[in-house]
Design an enzyme around this catalytic site. Sequence first.
Site, PDB file in Angstrom:
ATOM      1  N   LYS A   1     -21.120   3.215 -14.218  1.00 48.79           N
ATOM      2  CA  LYS A   1     -21.491   4.340 -15.100  1.00 48.79           C
ATOM      3  C   LYS A   1     -21.059   5.672 -14.500  1.00 48.79           C
ATOM      4  O   LYS A   1     -20.439   6.512 -15.151  1.00 48.79           O
ATOM      5  CB  LYS A   1     -23.005   4.369 -15.338  1.00 48.79           C
ATOM      6  CG  LYS A   1     -23.500   5.667 -15.986  1.00 48.79           C
ATOM      7  CD  LYS A   1     -24.992   5.672 -16.184  1.00 48.79           C
ATOM      8  CE  LYS A   1     -25.794   5.998 -14.975  1.00 48.79           C
ATOM      9  NZ  LYS A   1     -25.933   7.435 -14.694  1.00 48.79           N
ATOM     10  N   ASN A   2     -21.385   5.882 -13.227  1.00 49.66           N
ATOM     11  CA  ASN A   2     -21.140   7.194 -12.616  1.00 49.66           C
ATOM     12  C   ASN A   2     -19.692   7.423 -12.222  1.00 49.66           C
ATOM     13  O   ASN A   2     -19.347   8.485 -11.724  1.00 49.66           O
ATOM     14  CB  ASN A   2     -22.089   7.387 -11.427  1.00 49.66           C
ATOM     15  CG  ASN A   2     -23.515   7.562 -11.909  1.00 49.66           C
ATOM     16  OD1 ASN A   2     -23.763   7.781 -13.087  1.00 49.66           O
ATOM     17  ND2 ASN A   2     -24.457   7.452 -10.995  1.00 49.66           N
TER      18      ASN A   2
ATOM     19  N   ARG B   1     -27.384  14.906 -18.965  1.00 54.28           N
ATOM     20  CA  ARG B   1     -26.970  16.112 -18.240  1.00 54.28           C
ATOM     21  C   ARG B   1     -25.551  15.990 -17.692  1.00 54.28           C
ATOM     22  O   ARG B   1     -24.872  16.979 -17.444  1.00 54.28           O
ATOM     23  CB  ARG B   1     -27.926  16.435 -17.122  1.00 54.28           C
ATOM     24  CG  ARG B   1     -28.301  15.281 -16.237  1.00 54.28           C
ATOM     25  CD  ARG B   1     -29.243  15.681 -15.137  1.00 54.28           C
ATOM     26  NE  ARG B   1     -28.794  16.860 -14.447  1.00 54.28           N
ATOM     27  CZ  ARG B   1     -29.320  18.086 -14.659  1.00 54.28           C
ATOM     28  NH1 ARG B   1     -30.263  18.227 -15.526  1.00 54.28           N
ATOM     29  NH2 ARG B   1     -28.874  19.120 -14.009  1.00 54.28           N
TER      30      ARG B   1
ATOM     31  N   CYS C   1     -34.952  17.825 -15.489  1.00 53.80           N
ATOM     32  CA  CYS C   1     -34.813  16.366 -15.560  1.00 53.80           C
ATOM     33  C   CYS C   1     -36.035  15.756 -14.888  1.00 53.80           C
ATOM     34  O   CYS C   1     -36.656  16.401 -14.039  1.00 53.80           O
ATOM     35  CB  CYS C   1     -33.532  15.979 -14.829  1.00 53.80           C
ATOM     36  SG  CYS C   1     -33.394  14.237 -14.438  1.00 53.80           S
TER      37      CYS C   1
ATOM     38  N   ARG D   1     -32.554  20.052 -10.773  1.00 54.27           N
ATOM     39  CA  ARG D   1     -31.114  19.744 -10.889  1.00 54.27           C
ATOM     40  C   ARG D   1     -30.304  20.910 -11.464  1.00 54.27           C
ATOM     41  O   ARG D   1     -29.638  20.773 -12.498  1.00 54.27           O
ATOM     42  CB  ARG D   1     -30.895  18.474 -11.700  1.00 54.27           C
ATOM     43  CG  ARG D   1     -31.626  17.275 -11.124  1.00 54.27           C
ATOM     44  CD  ARG D   1     -31.330  15.995 -11.864  1.00 54.27           C
ATOM     45  NE  ARG D   1     -29.988  15.503 -11.622  1.00 54.27           N
ATOM     46  CZ  ARG D   1     -29.517  14.370 -12.159  1.00 54.27           C
ATOM     47  NH1 ARG D   1     -30.268  13.681 -12.973  1.00 54.27           N
ATOM     48  NH2 ARG D   1     -28.304  13.953 -11.883  1.00 54.27           N
TER      49      ARG D   1
ATOM     50  N   ASP E   1     -30.137   6.573  -5.579  1.00 53.92           N
ATOM     51  CA  ASP E   1     -30.232   5.739  -6.783  1.00 53.92           C
ATOM     52  C   ASP E   1     -30.719   4.326  -6.493  1.00 53.92           C
ATOM     53  O   ASP E   1     -30.863   3.525  -7.412  1.00 53.92           O
ATOM     54  CB  ASP E   1     -28.874   5.684  -7.497  1.00 53.92           C
ATOM     55  CG  ASP E   1     -28.465   7.038  -8.066  1.00 53.92           C
ATOM     56  OD1 ASP E   1     -27.296   7.190  -8.449  1.00 53.92           O
ATOM     57  OD2 ASP E   1     -29.325   7.941  -8.097  1.00 53.92           O
TER      58      ASP E   1
ATOM     59  N   ARG F   1     -29.647   3.197 -20.254  1.00 57.28           N
ATOM     60  CA  ARG F   1     -28.703   4.249 -19.868  1.00 57.28           C
ATOM     61  C   ARG F   1     -27.755   3.765 -18.781  1.00 57.28           C
ATOM     62  O   ARG F   1     -26.631   4.250 -18.671  1.00 57.28           O
ATOM     63  CB  ARG F   1     -29.455   5.475 -19.338  1.00 57.28           C
ATOM     64  CG  ARG F   1     -30.422   6.106 -20.315  1.00 57.28           C
ATOM     65  CD  ARG F   1     -30.896   7.419 -19.771  1.00 57.28           C
ATOM     66  NE  ARG F   1     -29.742   8.295 -19.559  1.00 57.28           N
ATOM     67  CZ  ARG F   1     -29.877   9.600 -19.346  1.00 57.28           C
ATOM     68  NH1 ARG F   1     -31.079  10.122 -19.281  1.00 57.28           N
ATOM     69  NH2 ARG F   1     -28.820  10.352 -19.163  1.00 57.28           N
TER      70      ARG F   1
END
Length: 416
Positions: free
Chosen positions: A22-23, A91, A115, A120, A303, A395
């Site tokens: 995802k990132n 975001r 958030c 952030r 994470d 997500r």
Amino acid sequence: MDKIIIEGGVPLNGTVQISGAKNAALPLLAATLLTGGVHRLRNIPRLRDIRTAKTLLYHLGATFEEGDPLCIHTDTVDSYEAPYDLVKTMRASVLVLGPLVARFKKARVSLPGGCAIGARPINLHLSGLERLGVKIELLHGYVEASAKRLVGNHIYFDIPTVTGTANLMMAAVLAEGQTVLENAAREPEVVELAQCLTNMGGSIQGVGTSVITIEGVSELRPMDHTIMPDRIEAATYLTAAGITRGNITVRPCISEHLEAVIHKLEQAGMLFEITDDYIQGVGGKTIHNTDIKTDPHPGFPTDMQAQIMAMMCLANGQSIITERIFENRFMHVSELKRMGADISIEGNTAIVRGRSTLQGAPVMATDLRASASLVLAGLAAEGVTEIARVYHLDRGYQGIEEKLRGVGAKIERVKE
Ligand code: EPZ
């Protein structure tokens, strides 16, 4: 709204297929804005955040040919505004700022706002762009960015921000002259973006270190790229093997990306077989208490903090977990305590006193990784756990119930 129901206590065994990261996908999708043409992206994960990013690109004028590769047409991009309605849901939408101002010399992007895991701010993104000659104004909740030209410069980041480094790298790749990003992020997702920009014709040195040097070029060609496996998804399933005393193989995955996590899971008593293509993780009979401090890459990833905390709730002693990246990333603690965990918080430190069991209970997901930790706790708990607000999970985890059922979990999703 969906909820997930888990009957715990089953040691998980088998292989889990890891999806694209995802990132890594989010900045790569934003990078398609840097030049017109048809971009090809493979191994895109099917996630809610990816759908939001595609909706934003569509809003800016891009069109898509679905499939693998996904083909993204950006000749038709004719807008440079990222509206609040989209940015407030994700975001990471702020990642369009650098590419839009680099290509169109202007951008109007909603400020992301707060958030669940922290304030952030994006001040480092904005001050970096100002160093490249971009005029930044904050008006009515929007960042108004404009520039006659972007000129390379030396930029020092107070904090090695991941998306900040990505945004500035994308802006600088089309700027005039040389840009140096100092104290830059070293995350694998940043390295992946730089590799893709280089294949598009960019000139980037030093990525993966804290000093990145970018020689601006006048034009780029469309990307043709395959997204790397998701290291956080892989680490989450390996932790599932640890907490259930099971045996899980994750593939594909890149073991270098997981060194800090594997190091801590080994300290916790797990055994690993590591190859170029897969990692097999075997949970020990006893979970050993282990102290964790989160850090930028190559340190222990924030994470994974919540997921390994769930495992330490069943350790044979006390673990000290210190969250050093985000100021409010212990939202999962109160929910784990509902399952019988013994945790106390002092500032950015959680003291986890391990117990022999957790009890199934109704709990609430609060953010993406917190929800993953509740799934792990539910897999190990006695009885049934019901997790509400699982949209957080969607997500960042593709098909989590199917993947867990594939290794023996008793898990289902039901409409609330
Ligand atoms: C990225 O967020 C990831 N998101 C996050 O993953 C991850 O937790 C984080 O990096 C850290 O690894 C994506 O890649 C889309 P930062 P990012 O800028 O870039 C402060 C997940 O679960 N900061 O590296 O937003 C900031 O407040 C998500 O997948 C400033 O003060 O994180 C934080 O304390 C959650 N000013 C620290 O730096 C700035 O301008 C690191 O944040 C920018 C950041």
